[in-house]
Design an enzyme around this catalytic site. Structure first.
Site, short mmCIF file in Angstrom:
data_model
loop_
_atom_site.label_atom_id
_atom_site.label_comp_id
_atom_site.label_asym_id
_atom_site.label_seq_id
_atom_site.Cartn_x
_atom_site.Cartn_y
_atom_site.Cartn_z
N LYS A 27 -38.52 -38.83 -11.73
CA LYS A 27 -38.90 -39.96 -10.85
C LYS A 27 -40.39 -40.27 -10.96
CE LYS A 27 -37.60 -37.58 -7.24
NZ LYS A 27 -37.14 -36.30 -7.79
N ARG A 71 -34.21 -39.45 1.19
CA ARG A 71 -33.46 -38.26 0.76
C ARG A 71 -32.35 -37.90 1.72
NH1 ARG A 71 -37.27 -34.14 -2.51
NH2 ARG A 71 -38.55 -35.87 -3.07
N ARG A 81 -44.14 -28.42 -16.25
CA ARG A 81 -44.91 -29.55 -15.69
C ARG A 81 -46.34 -29.14 -15.34
NH1 ARG A 81 -42.65 -33.04 -10.79
NH2 ARG A 81 -42.57 -31.03 -9.71
N ARG A 93 -47.83 -26.95 -10.04
CA ARG A 93 -47.50 -27.04 -8.62
C ARG A 93 -46.93 -25.73 -8.10
NH1 ARG A 93 -44.23 -32.62 -7.68
NH2 ARG A 93 -42.96 -31.21 -6.45
N ARG A 139 -34.96 -26.00 -4.31
CA ARG A 139 -35.14 -27.45 -4.06
C ARG A 139 -33.93 -28.24 -4.56
NH1 ARG A 139 -40.30 -28.14 -7.34
NH2 ARG A 139 -39.94 -30.36 -7.12
P1 AP5 Z 1 -41.25 -35.59 -12.73
O1 AP5 Z 1 -41.24 -37.04 -12.99
O2 AP5 Z 1 -42.54 -35.01 -12.28
O3 AP5 Z 1 -40.05 -35.12 -11.78
P2 AP5 Z 1 -39.59 -35.66 -10.39
O4 AP5 Z 1 -38.21 -36.22 -10.51
O5 AP5 Z 1 -40.63 -36.56 -9.80
O6 AP5 Z 1 -39.46 -34.28 -9.66
P3 AP5 Z 1 -40.30 -33.68 -8.47
O7 AP5 Z 1 -40.26 -32.18 -8.70
O8 AP5 Z 1 -41.66 -34.25 -8.34
O9 AP5 Z 1 -39.42 -34.15 -7.33
P4 AP5 Z 1 -39.14 -33.54 -5.99
O10 AP5 Z 1 -38.22 -34.57 -5.55
O11 AP5 Z 1 -38.66 -32.16 -5.80
O12 AP5 Z 1 -40.60 -33.37 -5.44
P5 AP5 Z 1 -41.42 -34.32 -4.51
O13 AP5 Z 1 -42.80 -34.28 -5.02
O14 AP5 Z 1 -40.77 -35.63 -4.31
O15 AP5 Z 1 -40.77 -34.85 -14.05
C1 AP5 Z 1 -40.73 -33.43 -14.10
C2 AP5 Z 1 -41.24 -32.96 -15.44
O16 AP5 Z 1 -40.29 -33.26 -16.44
C3 AP5 Z 1 -42.54 -33.61 -15.88
O17 AP5 Z 1 -43.37 -32.66 -16.47
C4 AP5 Z 1 -42.11 -34.67 -16.90
O18 AP5 Z 1 -43.11 -34.87 -17.88
C5 AP5 Z 1 -40.83 -34.07 -17.48
N1 AP5 Z 1 -39.84 -35.09 -17.78
C6 AP5 Z 1 -39.37 -36.03 -16.92
N2 AP5 Z 1 -38.45 -36.80 -17.52
C7 AP5 Z 1 -38.33 -36.31 -18.80
C8 AP5 Z 1 -37.51 -36.67 -19.90
N3 AP5 Z 1 -36.64 -37.68 -19.85
N4 AP5 Z 1 -37.62 -35.95 -21.03
C9 AP5 Z 1 -38.50 -34.92 -21.09
N5 AP5 Z 1 -39.30 -34.53 -20.08
C10 AP5 Z 1 -39.22 -35.23 -18.95
O19 AP5 Z 1 -41.28 -33.53 -3.13
C11 AP5 Z 1 -41.89 -32.28 -2.94
C12 AP5 Z 1 -41.54 -31.77 -1.54
O20 AP5 Z 1 -42.01 -32.72 -0.53
C13 AP5 Z 1 -40.06 -31.63 -1.25
O21 AP5 Z 1 -39.55 -30.39 -1.71
C14 AP5 Z 1 -40.05 -31.74 0.28
O22 AP5 Z 1 -40.50 -30.55 0.88
C15 AP5 Z 1 -41.09 -32.82 0.54
N6 AP5 Z 1 -40.53 -34.19 0.56
C16 AP5 Z 1 -40.84 -35.20 -0.31
N7 AP5 Z 1 -40.14 -36.32 -0.01
C17 AP5 Z 1 -39.36 -36.00 1.07
C18 AP5 Z 1 -38.39 -36.72 1.84
N8 AP5 Z 1 -38.08 -37.99 1.54
N9 AP5 Z 1 -37.77 -36.09 2.87
C19 AP5 Z 1 -38.08 -34.80 3.18
N10 AP5 Z 1 -38.97 -34.05 2.49
C20 AP5 Z 1 -39.60 -34.65 1.45
#
Ligand code: AP5
Length: 225
Positions: free
Chosen positions: A13, A88, A122, A156, A167
């Protein structure tokens, strides 16, 4: 263009939203990035959410909804935005419809093993938030430094494999009603996110062009490696 990217941790994402932000100058709103910034600055909000974020648990709905509602009131979102990681839960999805109209929700489907591999590689720039990967593209050009500002990249706290698996599980516990909600209101498209970036990014562009929310007139030239 008011687009929601949803999917499990590691679906990509952040990377896809970053591409659209850089290429089309569309604001990228990531609830995870907002929380990590608040935590690192030690703000009151940061202290409230720290325990959830670092353990891979969901932050309570009322906190997240309030954060997103305020962010969507900022003037830069008038031309559109990409929401990353919100909603979410079904409560968040319904709340979002009360304060804005979403054009489309794209569900990025990633398998657990691919997610764990991606997230363990990452690396993130603590200054500009750009995301890199030591195993996949986009890799940093100079070892573990940001291509844009030269800052040392960091890993991270929640990207260690056992926290990633936690997660991933937590994500699917609340996610089915969200999918049903967007399916029933005909705003859901699903994309296989186990594919490579060079396969996924053109596909996302095509989806957005086809539904009429994106014109292929970039504000910058951005390469897909
Ligand atoms: P990346 O794009 O960074 O992954 P992502 O889908 O954004 O995953 P996140 O780990 O950031 O998502 P998350 O939903 O757990 O965390 P968030 O920060 O939202 O890609 C990952 C890696 O893969 C990168 O290195 C990239 O280069 C590589 N990659 C990607 N696509 C690729 C491909 N096609 N091919 C090869 N490599 C690829 O949330 C963190 C925390 O915040 C949560 O755990 C929760 O505690 C809280 N939180 C956030 N939002 C909410 C909500 N709405 N409600 C409640 N709690 C929330």
């Amino acid at each position: 263009m008011r687009v929601v990217l949803i999917g499990a941790p590691g679906a990509g994402k952040g990377v896809y939203a970053q591409y659209f932000r850089d290429k089309y100058c569309i604001p990228h709103i990531s609830t995870g990035d907002i929380f990590r910034d608040e935590i690192s600055r030690g703000t009151e909000l940061g202290l409230r959410v720290k325990q959830y974020v670092e353990r891979g648990l969901l932050v309570p709905d009322e906190i997240v909804i309030d954060v997103v509602k305020k962010r969507l009131q900022q003037p830069d979102t008038q031309r559109g935005f990409i929401l990353d990681g919100f909603p979410r839960t079904i409560v968040q999805a319904r709340a979002l419809d009360e304060f804005t109209n979403i054009d489309i929700t794209i569900h990025l489907l990633v398998s657990e093993e691919v997610a764990v591999r991606r997230l363990s590689g990452r690396r993130v720039c603590p200054v500009c938030g750009r995301v890199y990967n030591i195993y996949y593209e986009p890799k940093p050009r100079v070892n573990e430094k940001c291509d844009y500002d030269g800052t040392q990249l960091i890993q991270r706290q929640d990207d260690y494999p056992e926290v990633v698996r936690q997660r991933y599980r937590v994500f699917y516990e609340t996610f089915t009603p969200v999918l049903d909600y967007y399916t029933s209101t005909r705003r859901l498209v699903e994309v296989n996110a186990d594919k490579t970036l060079s396969e996924i990014l053109p596909l996302l562009e095509k989806i957005l062009v086809d539904i009429g929310v994106l014109k292929l007139n970039p504000c910058r030239d951005v390469k897909i490696d």
